[in-house]
Each structure stands twice: as structure tokens, then as C-alpha cells.
Design an enzyme around this catalytic site. Structure first.
Site, PDB file in Angstrom:
ATOM      1  N   ASP A 257       0.816  -1.216   0.000  1.00 31.38           N
ATOM      2  CA  ASP A 257       0.000   0.000   0.000  1.00 31.38           C
ATOM      3  C   ASP A 257       0.851   1.268   0.000  1.00 31.38           C
ATOM      4  O   ASP A 257       0.686   2.127  -0.854  1.00 31.38           O
ATOM      5  CB  ASP A 257      -0.924   0.036   1.231  1.00 31.38           C
ATOM      6  CG  ASP A 257      -2.073  -0.962   1.113  1.00 31.38           C
ATOM      7  OD1 ASP A 257      -2.404  -1.345  -0.029  1.00 31.38           O
ATOM      8  OD2 ASP A 257      -2.627  -1.348   2.161  1.00 31.38           O
TER       9      ASP A 257
ATOM     10  N   SER B 102      -4.201  -9.450   7.557  1.00 36.27           N
ATOM     11  CA  SER B 102      -3.714  -8.094   7.762  1.00 36.27           C
ATOM     12  C   SER B 102      -3.158  -8.047   9.184  1.00 36.27           C
ATOM     13  O   SER B 102      -3.881  -8.302  10.144  1.00 36.27           O
ATOM     14  CB  SER B 102      -4.855  -7.093   7.594  1.00 36.27           C
ATOM     15  OG  SER B 102      -4.495  -5.882   8.224  1.00 36.27           O
TER      16      SER B 102
END
Ligand code: ARG
Length: 402
Positions: free
Chosen positions: A17, A178
Site C-alpha cells: 500500500d 492483515s
């Protein structure tokens, strides 16, 4: 037209990201991007970050070891408060965000940047924590959250973007979970965890052993505290960071500190997350054992009532708020006598207190004992009960009359 954004400080982890964000911000704003990475004890390799950030066009790279500040100014206050969100989560992730945000805006000011940027999604708590901290500390600075606004809709599209722009990303084949980690704990979500009927798969855990496979022998641990803060482990004096890391490994080996929670996020979503907090679990137990010994009843009970409020403030992004600061001042005052020694046993996911000692103990054996050394004046109890129960007696008499 709003003024052009010329310089941005990005919270950069080096993951997919933030690597894509680093490039995207330069393209989108034609701006200079400075990266900032903090070491909060996440045990990730940070040495390759400068090279990778520069390769992706970073104008300047900051990497800072904030572990000591994290422990002293964020983790230990939470320990003094016995803070737990929804009675289970030790707030490891939540405590790290205000510190990251603080350094982001400090660097932005030093560098004369007009904006900070982060890689949080629009569904989580972390965007709120970072942005509220920024609002409190530097209301003039803009915050950019590209993941909330850009056109990319999936991980695949981000990987595609990274390929097109020759970004050096280490894409682990199928990133299932995550994970957010720092020295106070690990937060894990996604994958099979998204179905709350699923038991957490074994491969989801990062720092704790499966209790079933933990050592067959119990292990004794001794902790020293000074005014609510742990200062020694098994007789060895240690700074906060080292103590937490050592204890984390020790307790993790015994499978201690696994938590499974369907929690209420600030943004209204219920989410299922598992946590690993081996050091925190042991330290909370030990700290509470010393408080049992050294705090008076009124303070004990009042402190207990504040846990929910304090934990909500931390969870909901109100770290830099007057109430959080005032509560911390209160908690600090309560810790004046919370010094002493606690012994615990670690065994297959469990941790039990075996002994507690303090020079400031309020426990008096003479008052508590049932043997002949008793000094408590039993006769006084009679009058005490009459007065204490007087309102009930009066009401009882009224009920009889009615
Ligand atoms: N639910 C936790 C919190 O709001 C952790 C959030 C981050 N979790 C993660 N697995 N990336 O503090």
C-alpha cells in the site's frame, strides 16, 4: 482553487500500500514526497527501506527508533490504567498511532511540508487516530489518505500499478492476514478470521505458541515494579523496551496472551480480530496483583470504573485530548505506592500469580487472620452493622406497616 500541495510527508512501512502511495502521490500532485518510518518494535527489517523509498522517488527518508518513547509515554500509562478495550484488547495498535502521527506532523513542520499522508483504509480506526492526532497537534496541515479516494479497488490493481511503475515490492504470494505489530502486541484480521464461526487457524498467530504445544513444565517469572512500572524481570533490572521484549518471548513460548474478539469499531462496523499480547497479559496481571495489595478500596474501585472510558478515548483517537491527559495524571497519582515484587507461573496459555510483596502493602495479617494473633476488635462490628444497616431497617419497618 486550493493552494497546490508541494511537499508531503508519508507514513511509509515499505509494504504494498504505502509503496504504491509513495509513487502515486508524486504523480498525482507533482509533489516532493518525504517518507517516515517508525520502529515501534514491529521486528521488521527496516534497513532496506531507504533504498527502496529512494528508488520509488522519495525526496528524503526518515527512519526513527521510537520504541523508548512508545513504551514510556504510551504503553506504560496504559498499563497504569489497566486499559483494555471491551475488556479484552490491550490497545497495542491504537497506542502506536498517535505517536506516529505526532512525528509525522513534527517532520512536516520542520520540512515545511503542506501535507501528511497515510495508508489507512476508510473502514478502520487507524485513519481516525492518525487524523485526530494531526488535527489536535497541527490543525493547519492537510491529511491525504489516497486509499480512500484513488481509483484502485483491489490488491491486484495495486500490484499492477507497482509493476507498471517498476516498484520494488515483495509480494508474498497470497497475503492472507492483515497484521499490525509492535512491541506491545500483534493485531491480526482478514482471511478465515472474517467468519466469526471459524476458530483462528494456527498460521494466523505470529508471536505465541499454540498452548497445547507449549512446554510441559511451568515456568516461574518474577517481576519488580516501581510506582506502577515494571523495572526488573527475574531479578535483572531492565529498561522498559528490553523488559517487554524479553517477557514477550518468554510468555509467548508458553502460549500466553491470545485474544479473540468481535469488536465494535468506531466507524460502526463489527469486526473480528485476534490479538497476541503475551507481555501485556503477564504485566497486567502482575500490576493488578500489586494494586490489590497497595491501593485503598475507594481508589481501587474508582480506578476500575475509569477503565472503560479511558480505553474508549485511546481506541477512538482521543489520545491528544484534555480528558486523556487528566486521567493519566490521576492514574499516575494512584501509582505512588504500587511498588514491589510479583511472582507468577506460566503454563500452557495460563498465567497465575503465586506471590506478591510490597513494602507499601496495606495488607495487615493481624487484621485478616483467624488465628490467635488476631487484633481486630470483633465487638465493634455490632455497632457498625446497626448504623450501616439503619436505612434498610427503617425501610423494613415501613414495609411491615404497609
Ligand atoms: N482492531 C485494532 C484497533 O482498532 C487493530 C487495527 C489494525 N489491525 C490490523 N490487523 N491491521 O486498534
Amino acid at each position: 482553487m486550493p493552494p497546490r500541495i508541494k511537499k508531503i510527508v508519508l507514513a511509509y512501512s515499505g509494504g504494498l500500500d504505502t509503496s504504491v502511495i509513495l509513487k502515486w502521490l508524486q504523480d498525482k500532485y507533482d509533489a516532493e514526497v518525504i517518507t517516515f518510518s517508525a520502529n515501534l518494535g514491529q521486528e521488521e527489517e527496516l534497513t532496506s527501506l531507504p533504498e527502496r523509498a529512494r528508488a520509488a522517488g522519495a525526496a528524503k527518508v526518515y527512519i526513527e527508533d521510537l520504541q523508548e518513547e512508545f513504551v514510556n509515554d504510551y504503553v506504560f500509562p496504559a498499563l497504569k490504567a489497566n486499559a483494555l478495550y471491551e475488556s479484552k484488547y490491550n490497545l497495542a495498535t491504537a497506542l502506536g498511532r498517535p505517536l506516529i502521527a505526532k512525528r509525522l506532523v513534527e517532520i512536516a513542520r520542520e520540512e515545511g511540508a503542506d501535507a501528511i499522508a497515510h495508508g489507512c483504509t476508510g473502514k478502520g480506526n487507524d485513519q481516525v487516530r492518525i487524523e485526530l492526532s494531526a488535527l489536535a497537534l497541527a490543525p493547519e496541515i492537510k491529511v491525504l489518505a489516497p486509499i480512500r479516494t484513488w481509483e484502485m479497488k483491489s490488491r491486484e490493481e495495486e500490484i499492477e500499478y507497482a509493476r507498471e511503475h517498476n516498484l520494488d515490492i515483495t509480494v508474498n504470494k497470497e497475503k492472507i492476514y492483515s497484521i499490525d505489530r509492535n512491541l506491545w502486541g500483534v493485531s491480526i484480521e482478514c482471511g478465515a478470521l472474517e467468519d466469526p464461526t471459524n476458530a483462528p487457524p494456527d498460521d494466523a498467530y505470529v508471536i505465541t505458541q499454540n498452548p497445547v504445544l507449549a512446554p510441559d513444565n511451568a515456568e516461574e517469572v518474577e517481576l519488580d515494579f516501581t510506582r506502577g512500572i515494571p523495572t526488573a524481570l527475574n531479578g535483572q533490572e531492565l529498561d522498559g523496551v528490553s523488559l517487554i521484549k524479553k517477557l514477550s518471548a518468554l510468555a509467548g513460548k508458553h502460549g500466553i496472551g491470545r485474544v479473540d474478539l468481535v469488536e465494535n469499531r468506531l466507524v460502526g462496523i463489527k469486526s473480528r480480530e485476534i490479538y497476541e499480547a503475551p507481555a501485556a497479559t503477564v504485566l497486567y496481571l502482575a500490576h493488578r496483583a500489586l494494586e490489590e495489595l497497595t491501593l485503598d478500596r475507594e481508589t481501587c474501585h474508582f480506578k476500575e470504573m475509569l477503565i472503560t472510558k479511558y480505553s474508549e478515548l485511546v481506541y477512538n483517537g482521543y489520545w491528544f485530548s484534555p480528558l486523556r491527559e487528566a486521567l493519566d495524571a490521576f492514574f499516575a497519582k494512584t501509582q505512588e505506592h504500587v511498588s514491589g515484587k510479583v511472582q507468577l507461573k506460566l503454563y500452557k496459555g495460563n498465567c497465575r500469580i503465586t506471590s506478591r510483596f510490597s513494602d507499601h502493602s496495606l495488607y495487615q495479617k493481624g487484621l485478616a487472620t483467624y488465628d490467635s494473633s488476631d487484633v481486630f476488635d470483633h465487638r465493634l462490628a455490632e455497632g457498625f452493622i446497626k448504623i450501616w444497616g439503619l436505612p434498610l431497617k427503617v425501610m423494613g419497618e415501613r414495609a411491615q406497616k404497609d
